[in-house]
Design a protein around this motif. Sequence first.
Motif, mmCIF file in Angstrom:
data_model
loop_
_atom_site.group_PDB
_atom_site.id
_atom_site.type_symbol
_atom_site.label_atom_id
_atom_site.label_comp_id
_atom_site.label_asym_id
_atom_site.label_seq_id
_atom_site.Cartn_x
_atom_site.Cartn_y
_atom_site.Cartn_z
ATOM 1 N N ILE A 59 -13.394 32.331 84.752
ATOM 2 C CA ILE A 59 -13.296 33.035 83.371
ATOM 3 C C ILE A 59 -11.946 33.498 82.959
ATOM 4 O O ILE A 59 -11.788 33.615 81.644
ATOM 5 N N VAL A 60 -10.813 33.806 83.722
ATOM 6 C CA VAL A 60 -9.737 34.305 83.569
ATOM 7 C C VAL A 60 -8.330 33.637 83.790
ATOM 8 O O VAL A 60 -7.330 34.071 83.257
ATOM 9 N N ALA A 61 -8.392 32.692 84.695
ATOM 10 C CA ALA A 61 -7.420 31.895 84.894
ATOM 11 C C ALA A 61 -6.841 30.949 83.836
ATOM 12 O O ALA A 61 -7.667 30.317 82.991
ATOM 13 N N PRO A 62 -5.660 30.921 83.706
ATOM 14 C CA PRO A 62 -4.941 29.991 82.407
ATOM 15 C C PRO A 62 -5.458 28.635 82.499
ATOM 16 O O PRO A 62 -5.507 27.805 81.789
ATOM 17 N N TRP A 63 -5.339 28.105 83.780
ATOM 18 C CA TRP A 63 -5.607 26.710 84.119
ATOM 19 C C TRP A 63 -7.101 26.305 83.454
ATOM 20 O O TRP A 63 -7.224 25.354 83.027
ATOM 21 N N SER A 64 -7.922 27.163 83.867
ATOM 22 C CA SER A 64 -9.422 26.829 83.461
ATOM 23 C C SER A 64 -9.661 27.071 82.036
ATOM 24 O O SER A 64 -10.391 26.261 81.452
ATOM 25 N N ARG A 65 -8.827 28.074 81.366
ATOM 26 C CA ARG A 65 -8.941 28.167 80.126
ATOM 27 C C ARG A 65 -8.377 26.962 79.389
ATOM 28 O O ARG A 65 -8.819 26.434 78.188
ATOM 29 N N ALA A 66 -7.170 26.578 79.802
ATOM 30 C CA ALA A 66 -6.769 25.351 79.137
ATOM 31 C C ALA A 66 -7.678 24.223 79.361
ATOM 32 O O ALA A 66 -7.842 23.326 78.326
ATOM 33 N N GLN A 67 -8.558 23.998 80.431
ATOM 34 C CA GLN A 67 -9.284 22.817 80.743
ATOM 35 C C GLN A 67 -10.497 23.043 79.829
ATOM 36 O O GLN A 67 -10.951 21.892 79.381
ATOM 37 N N GLU A 68 -10.912 24.213 79.616
ATOM 38 C CA GLU A 68 -12.057 24.385 78.582
ATOM 39 C C GLU A 68 -11.686 24.109 77.180
ATOM 40 O O GLU A 68 -12.248 23.557 76.291
ATOM 41 N N ALA A 69 -10.383 24.473 77.034
ATOM 42 C CA ALA A 69 -9.712 24.201 75.663
ATOM 43 C C ALA A 69 -9.848 22.506 75.310
ATOM 44 O O ALA A 69 -10.212 21.943 74.162
ATOM 45 N N ILE A 70 -9.286 21.727 76.253
ATOM 46 C CA ILE A 70 -9.530 20.357 76.466
ATOM 47 C C ILE A 70 -10.974 19.831 75.975
ATOM 48 O O ILE A 70 -11.229 19.025 75.238
ATOM 49 N N ASN A 71 -11.693 20.685 76.925
ATOM 50 C CA ASN A 71 -13.130 20.377 76.750
ATOM 51 C C ASN A 71 -13.679 20.515 75.269
ATOM 52 O O ASN A 71 -14.354 19.650 74.723
ATOM 53 N N VAL A 72 -13.324 21.551 74.498
ATOM 54 C CA VAL A 72 -13.817 21.961 73.137
ATOM 55 C C VAL A 72 -13.098 20.987 72.272
ATOM 56 O O VAL A 72 -13.609 20.477 71.404
ATOM 57 N N PHE A 73 -11.873 20.808 72.436
ATOM 58 C CA PHE A 73 -11.122 20.055 71.280
ATOM 59 C C PHE A 73 -10.936 18.385 71.314
ATOM 60 O O PHE A 73 -10.743 17.662 70.658
ATOM 61 N N TRP A 74 -10.874 18.274 73.009
ATOM 62 C CA TRP A 74 -10.575 16.666 72.996
ATOM 63 C C TRP A 74 -11.914 15.995 73.411
ATOM 64 O O TRP A 74 -12.398 14.915 72.853
ATOM 65 N N THR A 75 -12.604 16.614 74.333
ATOM 66 C CA THR A 75 -13.715 15.872 74.887
ATOM 67 C C THR A 75 -15.089 15.838 73.785
ATOM 68 O O THR A 75 -15.789 15.007 73.696
ATOM 69 N N THR A 76 -14.969 16.813 73.107
ATOM 70 C CA THR A 76 -16.041 16.899 71.824
ATOM 71 C C THR A 76 -15.969 15.838 71.016
ATOM 72 O O THR A 76 -16.774 14.990 70.710
ATOM 73 N N GLY A 77 -14.558 15.493 70.657
ATOM 74 C CA GLY A 77 -14.187 14.411 69.805
ATOM 75 C C GLY A 77 -14.515 13.002 70.500
ATOM 76 O O GLY A 77 -15.113 12.465 69.839
ATOM 77 N N LEU A 78 -14.360 12.975 71.690
ATOM 78 C CA LEU A 78 -14.834 11.654 72.388
ATOM 79 C C LEU A 78 -16.243 11.551 72.338
ATOM 80 O O LEU A 78 -16.734 10.685 72.376
ATOM 81 N N ASN A 79 -16.856 12.793 72.658
ATOM 82 C CA ASN A 79 -18.314 12.439 72.769
ATOM 83 C C ASN A 79 -18.782 12.013 71.286
ATOM 84 O O ASN A 79 -19.878 11.154 71.388
ATOM 85 N N VAL A 80 -18.548 12.502 70.455
ATOM 86 C CA VAL A 80 -18.797 12.260 68.935
ATOM 87 C C VAL A 80 -18.466 10.895 68.815
ATOM 88 O O VAL A 80 -19.385 10.035 68.049
ATOM 89 N N TRP A 81 -17.373 10.633 68.937
ATOM 90 C CA TRP A 81 -17.232 8.997 68.979
ATOM 91 C C TRP A 81 -17.843 8.054 69.699
ATOM 92 O O TRP A 81 -18.142 7.097 69.175
#
Length: 169
Positions: A59-81
Amino acid sequence: MTLETRDRAIVAMLAAFTVFNLTLDLALVVNAGHLGERRNGDWASALWDLYAGADRLWIVAPWSRAQEAINVFWTTGLNVWLIWAIVTRRAYRHVLQLALGAYISYSVILYWLAGHLSGYEGMRSRTVYAFILFYGTALPWLAAHLYITYDSAVAITRRFANAAARPGR
């Protein structure tokens, strides 16, 4: 045009993960800095606070926040594609599906391994419930993405086998 059952299942899984990314994961990315303060403020924060019992570092680590940002902005796009590629029967569909499945499977396994190697340092207490949360909440991602990886590996292998079996090759 109708999709095969396996393709409908893959589209449904990708759609569910996309909704998760745009709701719970987005809430984590946006509110991670003050999530604990917001636990009574909205449903997403309350759910992340519940998960913090299994891994408060997530919940608080910068690494996990970065990974979740990738999920939100990159993986979501890949899912839709990939959904679009499946529905429109694009030739590259299985290459994209194989890559997405492998990368998410790797991500889940890496997350579990990091938790294990750290001695589950993010758990408030090492209870059966905490371990169920830790492993169980990520299990659908692993199972689904291993399945889509397998599905594409089979399709690609068959395509190569059929091409090799044609006369004149």
